[in-house]
Design a protein around this motif. Structure first.
Motif, PDB file in Angstrom:
ATOM      1  N   GLU A 252     -12.921 -11.063   5.015  1.00  0.00           N
ATOM      2  CA  GLU A 252     -13.586 -12.196   4.257  1.00  0.00           C
ATOM      3  C   GLU A 252     -13.530 -12.058   2.912  1.00  0.00           C
ATOM      4  OE1 GLU A 252     -17.391 -12.764   6.357  1.00  0.00           O
ATOM      5  OE2 GLU A 252     -16.653 -13.346   8.067  1.00  0.00           O
ATOM      6  N   ASP A 253     -14.103 -11.021   2.356  1.00  0.00           N
ATOM      7  CA  ASP A 253     -14.027 -10.420   0.737  1.00  0.00           C
ATOM      8  C   ASP A 253     -12.646 -10.997   0.270  1.00  0.00           C
ATOM      9  OD1 ASP A 253     -16.749 -10.003   1.102  1.00  0.00           O
ATOM     10  OD2 ASP A 253     -16.434  -7.816   1.053  1.00  0.00           O
ATOM     11  N   ALA A 254     -11.689 -10.227   1.090  1.00  0.00           N
ATOM     12  CA  ALA A 254     -10.196 -10.457   0.477  1.00  0.00           C
ATOM     13  C   ALA A 254      -9.526 -11.838   0.186  1.00  0.00           C
ATOM     14  CB  ALA A 254      -9.197  -9.653   1.231  1.00  0.00           C
ATOM     15  N   ALA A 255     -10.207 -12.499   1.484  1.00  0.00           N
ATOM     16  CA  ALA A 255      -9.876 -14.274   1.528  1.00  0.00           C
ATOM     17  C   ALA A 255     -10.577 -14.837   0.425  1.00  0.00           C
ATOM     18  CB  ALA A 255     -10.305 -14.846   2.582  1.00  0.00           C
ATOM     19  N   ASP A 256     -11.879 -14.506   0.023  1.00  0.00           N
ATOM     20  CA  ASP A 256     -12.701 -15.088  -1.215  1.00  0.00           C
ATOM     21  C   ASP A 256     -12.002 -14.815  -2.742  1.00  0.00           C
ATOM     22  OD1 ASP A 256     -14.044 -16.072   0.515  1.00  0.00           O
ATOM     23  OD2 ASP A 256     -15.747 -14.691   0.449  1.00  0.00           O
ATOM     24  N   LEU A 257     -11.367 -13.360  -2.722  1.00  0.00           N
ATOM     25  CA  LEU A 257     -10.820 -13.112  -4.006  1.00  0.00           C
ATOM     26  C   LEU A 257      -9.480 -14.061  -4.535  1.00  0.00           C
ATOM     27  CD1 LEU A 257     -10.470  -9.142  -3.959  1.00  0.00           C
ATOM     28  CD2 LEU A 257     -11.911 -10.489  -5.290  1.00  0.00           C
ATOM     29  N   ARG A 384      -9.722  -7.834 -10.150  1.00  0.00           N
ATOM     30  CA  ARG A 384      -9.360  -8.342  -8.819  1.00  0.00           C
ATOM     31  C   ARG A 384      -8.547  -7.327  -8.038  1.00  0.00           C
ATOM     32  NH1 ARG A 384      -8.595 -14.645 -11.193  1.00  0.00           N
ATOM     33  NH2 ARG A 384     -10.884 -14.865 -11.284  1.00  0.00           N
ATOM     34  N   GLN A 385      -7.400  -7.002  -8.627  1.00  0.00           N
ATOM     35  CA  GLN A 385      -6.290  -6.270  -7.986  1.00  0.00           C
ATOM     36  C   GLN A 385      -6.881  -5.037  -7.617  1.00  0.00           C
ATOM     37  OE1 GLN A 385      -3.104  -7.518  -7.366  1.00  0.00           O
ATOM     38  NE2 GLN A 385      -3.125  -5.710  -5.944  1.00  0.00           N
ATOM     39  N   ARG A 386      -7.636  -4.310  -8.508  1.00  0.00           N
ATOM     40  CA  ARG A 386      -8.270  -3.077  -8.055  1.00  0.00           C
ATOM     41  C   ARG A 386      -9.327  -3.336  -6.626  1.00  0.00           C
ATOM     42  NH1 ARG A 386      -8.711  -2.020 -13.531  1.00  0.00           N
ATOM     43  NH2 ARG A 386     -10.852  -2.843 -13.742  1.00  0.00           N
ATOM     44  N   ARG A 388      -8.956  -5.808  -4.738  1.00  0.00           N
ATOM     45  CA  ARG A 388      -7.854  -5.839  -3.340  1.00  0.00           C
ATOM     46  C   ARG A 388      -7.429  -4.933  -2.969  1.00  0.00           C
ATOM     47  NH1 ARG A 388      -6.155 -10.370  -1.547  1.00  0.00           N
ATOM     48  NH2 ARG A 388      -6.725 -11.645  -3.181  1.00  0.00           N
ATOM     49  N   ASP A 389      -6.925  -3.903  -3.544  1.00  0.00           N
ATOM     50  CA  ASP A 389      -6.397  -2.437  -3.271  1.00  0.00           C
ATOM     51  C   ASP A 389      -7.465  -1.689  -2.547  1.00  0.00           C
ATOM     52  OD1 ASP A 389      -3.963  -3.307  -4.276  1.00  0.00           O
ATOM     53  OD2 ASP A 389      -4.241  -2.030  -6.548  1.00  0.00           O
ATOM     54  N   ARG A 390      -8.837  -1.808  -2.819  1.00  0.00           N
ATOM     55  CA  ARG A 390      -9.712  -1.033  -2.486  1.00  0.00           C
ATOM     56  C   ARG A 390     -10.021  -1.530  -0.856  1.00  0.00           C
ATOM     57  NH1 ARG A 390     -14.919  -1.244  -0.787  1.00  0.00           N
ATOM     58  NH2 ARG A 390     -15.097  -3.667  -1.377  1.00  0.00           N
ATOM     59  N   ILE A 391      -9.926  -2.860  -0.810  1.00  0.00           N
ATOM     60  CA  ILE A 391     -10.331  -3.567   0.213  1.00  0.00           C
ATOM     61  C   ILE A 391      -8.888  -2.950   1.397  1.00  0.00           C
ATOM     62  CG2 ILE A 391     -10.333  -5.779   1.706  1.00  0.00           C
ATOM     63  CD1 ILE A 391     -11.608  -6.845  -0.562  1.00  0.00           C
ATOM     64  N   GLU A 392      -7.780  -3.040   0.872  1.00  0.00           N
ATOM     65  CA  GLU A 392      -6.519  -2.710   1.799  1.00  0.00           C
ATOM     66  C   GLU A 392      -6.674  -1.474   2.148  1.00  0.00           C
ATOM     67  OE1 GLU A 392      -3.240  -4.012  -0.504  1.00  0.00           O
ATOM     68  OE2 GLU A 392      -3.388  -6.423   0.036  1.00  0.00           O
ATOM     69  N   ARG A 393      -6.981  -0.430   1.273  1.00  0.00           N
ATOM     70  CA  ARG A 393      -7.143   1.004   1.583  1.00  0.00           C
ATOM     71  C   ARG A 393      -8.275   1.285   2.977  1.00  0.00           C
ATOM     72  NH1 ARG A 393      -6.755   1.689  -3.973  1.00  0.00           N
ATOM     73  NH2 ARG A 393      -9.129   2.277  -3.930  1.00  0.00           N
ATOM     74  N   ARG A 394      -9.317   0.518   2.688  1.00  0.00           N
ATOM     75  CA  ARG A 394     -10.431   0.612   3.617  1.00  0.00           C
ATOM     76  C   ARG A 394      -9.891  -0.026   4.916  1.00  0.00           C
ATOM     77  NH1 ARG A 394     -13.444   3.617   6.315  1.00  0.00           N
ATOM     78  NH2 ARG A 394     -15.249   2.799   6.981  1.00  0.00           N
ATOM     79  N   LEU A 395      -9.369  -1.078   4.841  1.00  0.00           N
ATOM     80  CA  LEU A 395      -8.719  -1.608   6.130  1.00  0.00           C
ATOM     81  C   LEU A 395      -7.807  -0.946   7.019  1.00  0.00           C
ATOM     82  CD1 LEU A 395      -8.356  -5.475   5.244  1.00  0.00           C
ATOM     83  CD2 LEU A 395     -10.122  -4.589   6.788  1.00  0.00           C
ATOM     84  N   SER A 396      -6.792  -0.054   6.082  1.00  0.00           N
ATOM     85  CA  SER A 396      -6.085   0.687   6.532  1.00  0.00           C
ATOM     86  C   SER A 396      -6.726   2.009   7.457  1.00  0.00           C
ATOM     87  CB  SER A 396      -4.945   1.355   5.714  1.00  0.00           C
ATOM     88  OG  SER A 396      -4.236   2.369   5.954  1.00  0.00           O
ATOM     89  N   GLU A 397      -7.884   2.304   6.481  1.00  0.00           N
ATOM     90  CA  GLU A 397      -8.740   3.770   6.915  1.00  0.00           C
ATOM     91  C   GLU A 397      -9.391   3.143   8.338  1.00  0.00           C
ATOM     92  OE1 GLU A 397     -11.228   4.457   3.965  1.00  0.00           O
ATOM     93  OE2 GLU A 397      -9.763   5.378   2.695  1.00  0.00           O
ATOM     94  N   ILE A 398      -9.774   1.985   8.510  1.00  0.00           N
ATOM     95  CA  ILE A 398     -10.636   1.590   9.616  1.00  0.00           C
ATOM     96  C   ILE A 398      -9.356   1.320  10.781  1.00  0.00           C
ATOM     97  CG2 ILE A 398     -11.566  -0.571  10.402  1.00  0.00           C
ATOM     98  CD1 ILE A 398     -12.898  -1.067   7.937  1.00  0.00           C
ATOM     99  N   GLU A 399      -8.514   0.840  10.471  1.00  0.00           N
ATOM    100  CA  GLU A 399      -7.477   0.639  11.719  1.00  0.00           C
ATOM    101  C   GLU A 399      -7.101   2.082  12.260  1.00  0.00           C
ATOM    102  OE1 GLU A 399      -3.054  -1.009  12.442  1.00  0.00           O
ATOM    103  OE2 GLU A 399      -3.768  -1.166  10.301  1.00  0.00           O
ATOM    104  N   SER A 400      -6.948   3.191  11.411  1.00  0.00           N
ATOM    105  CA  SER A 400      -6.634   4.639  11.576  1.00  0.00           C
ATOM    106  C   SER A 400      -7.782   5.122  12.510  1.00  0.00           C
ATOM    107  CB  SER A 400      -6.297   5.328  10.698  1.00  0.00           C
ATOM    108  OG  SER A 400      -5.908   6.664  10.902  1.00  0.00           O
ATOM    109  N   GLU A 401      -8.970   4.701  12.091  1.00  0.00           N
ATOM    110  CA  GLU A 401     -10.355   5.382  12.646  1.00  0.00           C
ATOM    111  C   GLU A 401     -10.385   4.414  14.134  1.00  0.00           C
ATOM    112  OE1 GLU A 401     -15.007   6.170  11.665  1.00  0.00           O
ATOM    113  OE2 GLU A 401     -13.662   5.292  10.130  1.00  0.00           O
TER     114      GLU A 401
END
Length: 650
Positions: A252-257, A384-386, A388-401
């Motif tokens: 949701e945060d990524a969609a709002d960016l 904004r890009q930082r 977005r990158d932070r969100i994508e990194r965390r989403l990747s970590e969540i998927e792995s976890e």
């Protein structure tokens, strides 16, 4: 060297090939030094040499020299500035007093061409000039960084607030578990007494009972293991739910960016680079124009003896009459070709050069504003890009976890199935043993076994609840620290956001206070007050409209019958304009703390002010600078306090 040490030190200055100076060496005592003499006696060149030692570029190498230098010695410290002609340009070097000289150029080096003085004389934007040295880009970067830090801390605080709502229920559950444990312990004790009583009356079948007890112990252990696995599976499922919830929030945060177009930052950087190149080109032109205007102003003020000698040496005796007219009011000898021309024509050319320089200065200011806007836009996109990158990194970590935890659940379920098979086998064995004699005793053992199992489970649940309560209490202990940190960040943000407004207010207050004091000292007829009012207006800045502060200069006069009225700035006399410009520069000097780094203040071109007022003005300015060097005509110098040291460069 500290400002206090510097203010007590004698300063020695050595100059070679700067302006009209061939070679010069002199010293300055703390306080006021008066450079007296007629025009074209290198007073301005000496002032510019002092400026050069501070790091100013508003200085020219002597026209017939390939290199020159300035050396300023204060106590044990020596500051240098070198100049070397290379083709059509002059390269500077050395170790001046200041690393950044913009503040001093604006508010301490008050020659005739000083921007602060001219801003009043030409009715320019006073607010933009007083705020020019403020690094707005850096302030905005700092604001963005603090805002991001605050968001992260606020999210952490929100998590803690959610945890705090769980605490009462956990404490209630702990109390209930403690009560259940007490009841179960009592129940177990009672059952064990029954077993002991029964054992006392039965002496047979010991071997069967021993085997049964062993199997019941194994059964109890296996049930404990399966219970532990159930709790681990439940914990993993809860973690998966938390990860899914976090992933939904992040998405949701990524969609709002707002989307950052590919290559947008590179495009802005390219535009910034192009604009900086153009700004440097314009600045180079300004420097060249400054040197040309400065040289011609000095020559118009009175041709130097070197030029006179050179022209006389190249002319016949009959031409001597021409060189004798070099300093007449209406005609001069052109210092480039040696012909006799009207002074008005040269002054007209110099005026056009001044106008071109002002045009280039305005263009430079426009470039600076545009650069600031682009830097802010670039910073916003990068932020904004930082994020977005932070969100994508965390989403990747969540998927792995999530994958890891799902695999762990599968493994735990497999282990549970194996345990169920073992329990089923043990229960069958126990049933077979129970079918033999002493069924009543065996029933008692089984009941005690079940109670003991229930008790272990209650104790385990209590341990889990107490661990969770301890963890939450430890985390909640950080809440005050987090709130204090957020308060500190809010204070910093408030300070940053109001810093510009505060500087503007301080500048207005400083000018109005100093102007009132100076007008009291100088005693102009019917001039009651000159003051600045800070207002706001909507202006277009680049692609958007913004609210900006404006400094409006007001002039209050008193009529012959004592009535106050507001007059136009255009009606200020030349003397009044010059004084106002000098006081405006002094306000900038004070609010920006120029005196903390630049020991010298220089004054020149005060001829528009009468001698008596020059004397009082010098006395007033003397209170604010460690070293005040003033260039005056001989007749004006006579009116100044005789205790001030005099020096004539010529």
């Amino acid at each position: 060297m500290s400002s206090e040490q510097l203010s007590k030190s004698q300063v020695h200055l050595s100059v070679e090939n700067i302006g009209g100076i061939d070679e010069l060496s002199t010293s300055f005592e703390p306080g006021v030094t008066v450079l007296s003499g007629r025009n074209a006696t290198n007073r301005t060149s000496l002032l510019r040499s002092i400026m050069a030692a501070h790091g100013s570029d508003d200085v020219a190498l002597k026209g017939d020299a390939d290199e020159g230098y300035v050396e300023l010695t204060v106590g044990d410290e020596t500051y240098t500035r070198t100049f070397e002609r290379q083709g059509d340009s002059v390269v500077t070097g050395g170790d001046p007093i200041l690393e950044e000289n913009e503040l001093a150029d604006l508010f301490a080096f008050l020659l005739e061409t000083n921007d602060a003085r001219r801003a009043v004389a030409n009715e320019e934007n006073l607010r933009d000039l007083i705020m020019r040295p403020v690094d707005v880009e850096s302030i905005n970067e700092e604001i963005n960084t603090l805002q991001q830090e605050k968001r992260e801390l606020s999210n952490e605080l929100s998590t803690l607030s959610n945890l705090s709502t769980k605490l009462p229920k956990l404490e209630q559950r702990r109390t209930k578990l403690q009560e259940d444990i007490e009841e179960t312990e009592a129940e177990l004790a009672a059952k064990e007494r029954e077993v002991e009583e029964y054992d006392a009356s039965v002496n047979e079948r010991q071997e069967v009972e021993s085997e049964l007890e062993s199997k019941l112990g194994e059964l109890r252990d296996k049930r404990r293991e399966i219970d532990t696995i159930d709790r681990r599976i439940q914990t993993e499922k809860q973690s998966l739910e938390a990860l899914e919830s976090e992933a939904d929030t992040l998405e949701e945060d990524a969609a709002d960016l707002p989307a950052v177009a590919a290559g947008k930052v590179d495009e802005i950087e390219s535009e910034i680079s192009t604009l900086r190149t153009r700004q440097q080109e314009v600045q180079s032109t300004i420097n060249e124009l400054q040197s040309v205007v400065q040289f011609n102003e000095e020559m118009l003020s009175g041709t130097s003896s070197d030029v006179v000698d050179a022209l006389r040496g190249s002319e016949s005796d009959e031409a001597g009459n021409v060189t004798d007219q070099l300093l007449t009011d209406k005609q001069v000898v052109c210092w480039t070709c040696g012909t006799e021309v009207d002074k008005d024509k040269i002054e007209s050319t110099v005026d056009r050069l001044r106008a071109l320089r002002e045009e280039k200065l305005e263009q430079n200011r426009s470039f600076r504003a545009k650069l600031s806007e682009l830097q802010e836009e670039k910073s916003t996109h990068e932020q904004r890009q930082r994020e977005r990158d932070r969100i994508e990194r965390r989403l990747s970590e969540i998927e792995s976890e999530q994958t890891t935890r799902e695999e762990r659940i599968t493994e735990l379920k497999a282990d549970r199935a194996d345990l169920e098979d073992e329990i089923e086998s043990l229960e069958q064995t126990v049933d077979e043993l129970e079918s033999e004699e002493h069924g009543e005793l065996l029933d008692l053992h089984r009941e005690a076994n079940q109670i003991e199992y229930d008790l272990d489970r209650l104790r385990s649940d209590l341990e889990d609840v107490e661990d969770e309560i301890t963890s939450i209490e430890q985390q909640l202990g950080k809440r005050d620290e987090l709130e204090d940190t957020i308060d500190e960040i809010d204070d910093e943000l408030k300070d940053l956001r109001t810093r510009i407004e505060r500087l503007e207010s301080e500048a207005v207050e400083e000018f109005n206070t100093r102007m009132d004091e100076v007008l009291d000292v100088l005693e102009y007829d019917n001039l009651e007050r000159i003051w600045i009012e800070r207002t706001e207006e909507r202006v277009r800045e680049g692609r958007k409209k913004v609210t900006k502060s404006v400094f409006e200069l007001h002039v209050i006069r008193t009529s012959d019958d004592g009535v106050s009225y507001e007059d136009s700035i255009a009606h200020l006399s030349e003397s009044e304009r010059e004084v106002t410009g000098l006081v405006f520069a002094l306000a900038g000097y004070l609010i920006h703390g120029v005196y903390e780094t630049a020991p010298f203040m220089v004054l020149d071109s005060l001829e528009a002010i009468d001698s008596d007022r020059i004397s009082r003005l010098v006395d007033y300015f003397a209170d604010y600078a460690d070293y005040l060097v003033v260039a005056l005509l001989e007749e004006d110098a006579q009116a100044v306090d005789s205790s001030y040291p005099r020096y004539s460069p010529a």
